[in-house]
Design a protein around this motif. Structure first.
Motif, PDB file in Angstrom:
ATOM      1  N   VAL A 144      57.581 -79.735 -45.668  1.00 15.17           N
ATOM      2  CA  VAL A 144      56.030 -79.735 -45.195  1.00 15.17           C
ATOM      3  C   VAL A 144      55.629 -81.451 -45.628  1.00 15.17           C
ATOM      4  O   VAL A 144      54.918 -81.350 -44.504  1.00 15.17           O
ATOM      5  CB  VAL A 144      55.242 -78.996 -45.607  1.00 15.17           C
ATOM      6  N   ALA A 145      56.024 -81.436 -46.514  1.00 14.25           N
ATOM      7  CA  ALA A 145      55.484 -82.784 -47.146  1.00 14.25           C
ATOM      8  C   ALA A 145      56.004 -84.736 -45.655  1.00 14.25           C
ATOM      9  O   ALA A 145      55.235 -85.382 -45.620  1.00 14.25           O
ATOM     10  CB  ALA A 145      56.520 -83.357 -48.189  1.00 14.25           C
ATOM     11  N   LEU A 146      57.970 -83.724 -45.460  1.00 15.92           N
ATOM     12  CA  LEU A 146      57.968 -84.492 -44.618  1.00 15.92           C
ATOM     13  C   LEU A 146      57.163 -84.427 -42.907  1.00 15.92           C
ATOM     14  O   LEU A 146      57.301 -85.613 -41.811  1.00 15.92           O
ATOM     15  CB  LEU A 146      59.570 -84.082 -44.026  1.00 15.92           C
ATOM     16  N   MET A 147      56.773 -83.975 -42.493  1.00 18.32           N
ATOM     17  CA  MET A 147      56.293 -83.382 -42.008  1.00 18.32           C
ATOM     18  C   MET A 147      55.150 -84.048 -41.414  1.00 18.32           C
ATOM     19  O   MET A 147      54.639 -84.745 -40.779  1.00 18.32           O
ATOM     20  CB  MET A 147      56.045 -82.055 -41.133  1.00 18.32           C
ATOM     21  N   MET A 148      54.273 -83.649 -42.719  1.00 16.40           N
ATOM     22  CA  MET A 148      52.710 -84.628 -43.259  1.00 16.40           C
ATOM     23  C   MET A 148      53.024 -86.237 -42.960  1.00 16.40           C
ATOM     24  O   MET A 148      52.067 -86.708 -42.132  1.00 16.40           O
ATOM     25  CB  MET A 148      52.762 -84.278 -44.397  1.00 16.40           C
ATOM     26  N   GLY A 149      54.752 -87.117 -43.799  1.00 11.11           N
ATOM     27  CA  GLY A 149      54.746 -88.278 -42.672  1.00 11.11           C
ATOM     28  C   GLY A 149      55.040 -89.063 -41.552  1.00 11.11           C
ATOM     29  O   GLY A 149      55.275 -90.160 -40.826  1.00 11.11           O
ATOM     30  N   THR A 150      54.984 -87.783 -41.028  1.00 10.59           N
ATOM     31  CA  THR A 150      54.582 -87.909 -39.562  1.00 10.59           C
ATOM     32  C   THR A 150      53.992 -88.089 -38.479  1.00 10.59           C
ATOM     33  O   THR A 150      53.536 -88.692 -37.899  1.00 10.59           O
ATOM     34  CB  THR A 150      56.003 -87.464 -38.517  1.00 10.59           C
ATOM     35  N   ALA A 151      52.660 -87.925 -39.823  1.00 12.70           N
ATOM     36  CA  ALA A 151      51.044 -87.747 -39.223  1.00 12.70           C
ATOM     37  C   ALA A 151      50.501 -89.481 -39.306  1.00 12.70           C
ATOM     38  O   ALA A 151      51.168 -90.231 -40.259  1.00 12.70           O
ATOM     39  CB  ALA A 151      50.029 -86.726 -39.797  1.00 12.70           C
ATOM     40  N   HIS A 152      49.769 -89.625 -38.296  1.00 11.78           N
ATOM     41  CA  HIS A 152      49.109 -90.855 -38.637  1.00 11.78           C
ATOM     42  C   HIS A 152      47.122 -90.349 -39.596  1.00 11.78           C
ATOM     43  O   HIS A 152      47.273 -90.961 -40.506  1.00 11.78           O
ATOM     44  CB  HIS A 152      48.308 -91.927 -37.198  1.00 11.78           C
ATOM     45  N   ARG A 153      47.242 -89.760 -39.130  1.00 17.62           N
ATOM     46  CA  ARG A 153      45.915 -89.117 -39.732  1.00 17.62           C
ATOM     47  C   ARG A 153      45.733 -87.282 -39.969  1.00 17.62           C
ATOM     48  O   ARG A 153      45.930 -86.832 -39.132  1.00 17.62           O
ATOM     49  CB  ARG A 153      44.312 -89.190 -38.963  1.00 17.62           C
ATOM     50  N   ILE A 154      45.613 -86.991 -40.847  1.00 16.84           N
ATOM     51  CA  ILE A 154      45.135 -85.864 -41.208  1.00 16.84           C
ATOM     52  C   ILE A 154      44.446 -85.153 -42.197  1.00 16.84           C
ATOM     53  O   ILE A 154      43.398 -85.985 -42.938  1.00 16.84           O
ATOM     54  CB  ILE A 154      46.719 -85.289 -42.603  1.00 16.84           C
ATOM     55  N   GLU A 285      46.317 -86.951 -36.524  1.00 14.66           N
ATOM     56  CA  GLU A 285      46.507 -87.272 -34.972  1.00 14.66           C
ATOM     57  C   GLU A 285      47.921 -87.546 -35.597  1.00 14.66           C
ATOM     58  O   GLU A 285      48.696 -88.579 -36.590  1.00 14.66           O
ATOM     59  CB  GLU A 285      45.807 -88.470 -35.517  1.00 14.66           C
ATOM     60  N   PRO A 286      49.135 -86.802 -34.614  1.00 13.11           N
ATOM     61  CA  PRO A 286      48.396 -85.973 -33.884  1.00 13.11           C
ATOM     62  C   PRO A 286      48.519 -84.269 -34.409  1.00 13.11           C
ATOM     63  O   PRO A 286      48.948 -84.461 -35.732  1.00 13.11           O
ATOM     64  CB  PRO A 286      50.105 -85.955 -32.660  1.00 13.11           C
ATOM     65  N   ASP A 287      48.044 -83.772 -33.811  1.00 11.64           N
ATOM     66  CA  ASP A 287      48.666 -82.217 -34.555  1.00 11.64           C
ATOM     67  C   ASP A 287      50.193 -82.132 -33.863  1.00 11.64           C
ATOM     68  O   ASP A 287      50.525 -81.969 -33.588  1.00 11.64           O
ATOM     69  CB  ASP A 287      47.476 -81.642 -33.298  1.00 11.64           C
ATOM     70  N   LEU A 288      50.001 -81.260 -35.697  1.00 14.13           N
ATOM     71  CA  LEU A 288      52.122 -80.816 -35.378  1.00 14.13           C
ATOM     72  C   LEU A 288      52.340 -79.709 -35.607  1.00 14.13           C
ATOM     73  O   LEU A 288      51.340 -78.525 -36.666  1.00 14.13           O
ATOM     74  CB  LEU A 288      52.999 -81.353 -36.747  1.00 14.13           C
ATOM     75  N   ALA A 289      53.049 -78.718 -35.828  1.00 13.89           N
ATOM     76  CA  ALA A 289      53.789 -77.252 -36.342  1.00 13.89           C
ATOM     77  C   ALA A 289      55.222 -76.741 -36.422  1.00 13.89           C
ATOM     78  O   ALA A 289      55.843 -77.737 -35.679  1.00 13.89           O
ATOM     79  CB  ALA A 289      52.767 -76.697 -34.855  1.00 13.89           C
ATOM     80  N   LEU A 290      54.530 -76.382 -37.206  1.00 11.21           N
ATOM     81  CA  LEU A 290      56.222 -76.359 -37.526  1.00 11.21           C
ATOM     82  C   LEU A 290      56.352 -74.537 -38.070  1.00 11.21           C
ATOM     83  O   LEU A 290      55.445 -73.625 -38.530  1.00 11.21           O
ATOM     84  CB  LEU A 290      56.422 -76.455 -39.073  1.00 11.21           C
ATOM     85  N   SER A 291      57.541 -73.854 -37.450  1.00  9.54           N
ATOM     86  CA  SER A 291      57.457 -72.112 -37.342  1.00  9.54           C
ATOM     87  C   SER A 291      59.535 -72.440 -38.139  1.00  9.54           C
ATOM     88  O   SER A 291      59.937 -72.320 -37.338  1.00  9.54           O
ATOM     89  CB  SER A 291      57.502 -71.517 -36.455  1.00  9.54           C
ATOM     90  N   ASN A 292      59.121 -71.518 -38.862  1.00 10.12           N
ATOM     91  CA  ASN A 292      61.220 -71.608 -38.952  1.00 10.12           C
ATOM     92  C   ASN A 292      61.306 -69.995 -38.941  1.00 10.12           C
ATOM     93  O   ASN A 292      62.657 -69.275 -39.268  1.00 10.12           O
ATOM     94  CB  ASN A 292      61.415 -71.162 -40.597  1.00 10.12           C
ATOM     95  N   GLY A 293      60.694 -69.738 -37.876  1.00  6.71           N
ATOM     96  CA  GLY A 293      61.523 -68.170 -36.861  1.00  6.71           C
ATOM     97  C   GLY A 293      60.822 -66.953 -38.860  1.00  6.71           C
ATOM     98  O   GLY A 293      60.239 -66.826 -39.352  1.00  6.71           O
ATOM     99  N   THR A 294      62.109 -66.441 -38.901  1.00  4.06           N
ATOM    100  CA  THR A 294      62.255 -65.062 -40.413  1.00  4.06           C
ATOM    101  C   THR A 294      63.126 -65.971 -40.240  1.00  4.06           C
ATOM    102  O   THR A 294      64.383 -66.107 -40.397  1.00  4.06           O
ATOM    103  CB  THR A 294      63.217 -63.802 -39.519  1.00  4.06           C
ATOM    104  N   VAL A 295      63.373 -65.901 -42.016  1.00  2.47           N
ATOM    105  CA  VAL A 295      63.349 -66.389 -43.432  1.00  2.47           C
ATOM    106  C   VAL A 295      64.055 -65.780 -43.488  1.00  2.47           C
ATOM    107  O   VAL A 295      63.569 -64.525 -44.146  1.00  2.47           O
ATOM    108  CB  VAL A 295      62.371 -67.937 -43.540  1.00  2.47           C
TER     109      VAL A 295
END
Length: 341
Positions: A144-154, A285-295
């Motif tokens: 999640v922290a890595l994905m947050m690092g791809t955002a300009h504004r959260i 900015e931008p909106d981002l989403a993550l789904s790992n399916g059935t973990v």
């Protein structure tokens, strides 16, 4: 030189971890359990390895540490720092590095600061490193922290996760109030002095990783109710329609800087077709989403426990939380090769 480990707790999770440790070239030199039915038996037989490991399970942690002088203790006993402090203190006092599945140990500085400071001080004096890891290490924090690092504004970060109570034994099922009536659940919730939710520690770790500051914290809890009859493997009993099969905690941290963090986590008895989920959404900015399916939460809890061992051994002494460790890596070779041994 091979890494020497003590398996601390011989239940469902460390039964899996025992096999993984052996596969990764770790020498298991001791095993500790509170269960009278397991003490005195061979670890390989109790964990279902299929062969003797010539490791007799003991109930005396101090004797085991003194005799074996291990590099690391792999702990899978309980969830909260008030319970885990006994095992972690024993490790720290003997200068033994420890990696634990205790969920609160992921980031306990805000929820159990006195215990954490005590353990941190002992570990620094003896040269030991104490770390909490498990499924949440990557799936709820680092990825999640890595994905947050791809955002300009959260503006907000929202997570949804679930896990099957039946994978973790009767003690956890009891903690999740499985089999209670709604009235009994409401009475428990109103009067219980509950430890911190697992989600609270996850959000604390995410906020700490970003350098943001906490403005407010709230937690709400709702029961999950059986719609039809369900069998609980952990309790070995039928759960009737209308009874509790677990509950969902909803945690929220509002930061001074603006971003709001939410995490909704459900631990319940699964029905047909249910599976573990891990989904996160970032608005900004931008909106981002993550789904790992059935973990496969139970397995990934143990794989992260084992793969973290070189990081923990190499880390500075003290209570070191996972956002301060290197990113988790896949370990192909025997674990000691990652330490230059």
């Amino acid at each position: 030189m091979t890494i020497k480990a003590v398996v601390y707790g011989v239940g469902a999770m460390n039964s899996i971890a025992t096999r993984l440790l052996l596969d990764k070239g770790v020498e298991i030199v001791g095993a500790i359990s509170r269960s009278e039915s397991k003490v005195g038996n061979d670890l390989g037989e109790v964990t279902g390895i299929g062969r003797s490991l010539d490791v007799v399970i003991s109930n005396d942690a101090h004797e085991v540490f003194e005799r074996t002088r291990p590099d690391v203790a792999v702990i899978a006993v309980n969830s909260y720092m008030t319970d885990a402090v006994e095992q972690l203190r024993a490790c720290a006092e003997h200068g033994v590095n420890a990696v634990t599945l205790s969920e609160e140990a992921l980031y306990p500085w805000q929820t159990s600061p006195e215990i954490t400071r005590e353990l941190d001080g002992i570990a620094k004096r003896t040269g030991a490193t104490l770390t909490g890891t498990g499924h949440q290490d990557t799936y709820w924090v680092n990825i999640v922290a890595l994905m947050m690092g791809t955002a300009h504004r959260i503006d907000s970060v929202t997570g949804h996760a679930s896990w099957n109570v039946d994978d973790y034994g009767p003690e956890v099922a009891g903690d999740q109030q499985v089999g209670k009536t709604v009235e009994e659940f409401d009475e428990w919730l109103a009067s219980a002095e509950r430890p911190p939710t697992f989600g609270r520690n996850v959000l604390d770790a995410l906020v700490a990783d970003t350098g943001l500051t906490v403005k407010s914290v709230t937690t709400n809890t709702r029961p999950d109710i059986a719609e039809t009859s369900m069998f609980s493997r952990a309790l070995q009993r039928e759960i009737l329609p209308g009874q509790v099969i677990g509950f969902t905690d909803i945690d929220e941290i509002v930061t001074t800087e603006g971003p709001v963090f939410n995490f909704e986590m459900s631990g319940r008895v699964y029905g047909a077709g249910d599976g573990d989920i891990n989904e996160w959404e970032i608005k900004g900015e931008p909106d981002l989403a993550l789904s790992n399916g059935t973990v496969p939460t139970q397995v990934t809890t143990c794989t992260q426990l084992v793969n973290r061992i070189p990081d923990v051994i190499a880390a500075p002494a003290g209570f070191v939380t996972v956002e301060k460790l290197p990113r988790l890596r896949y370990r192909t070779f025997p674990l000691h090769t990652y330490l230059g041994r």
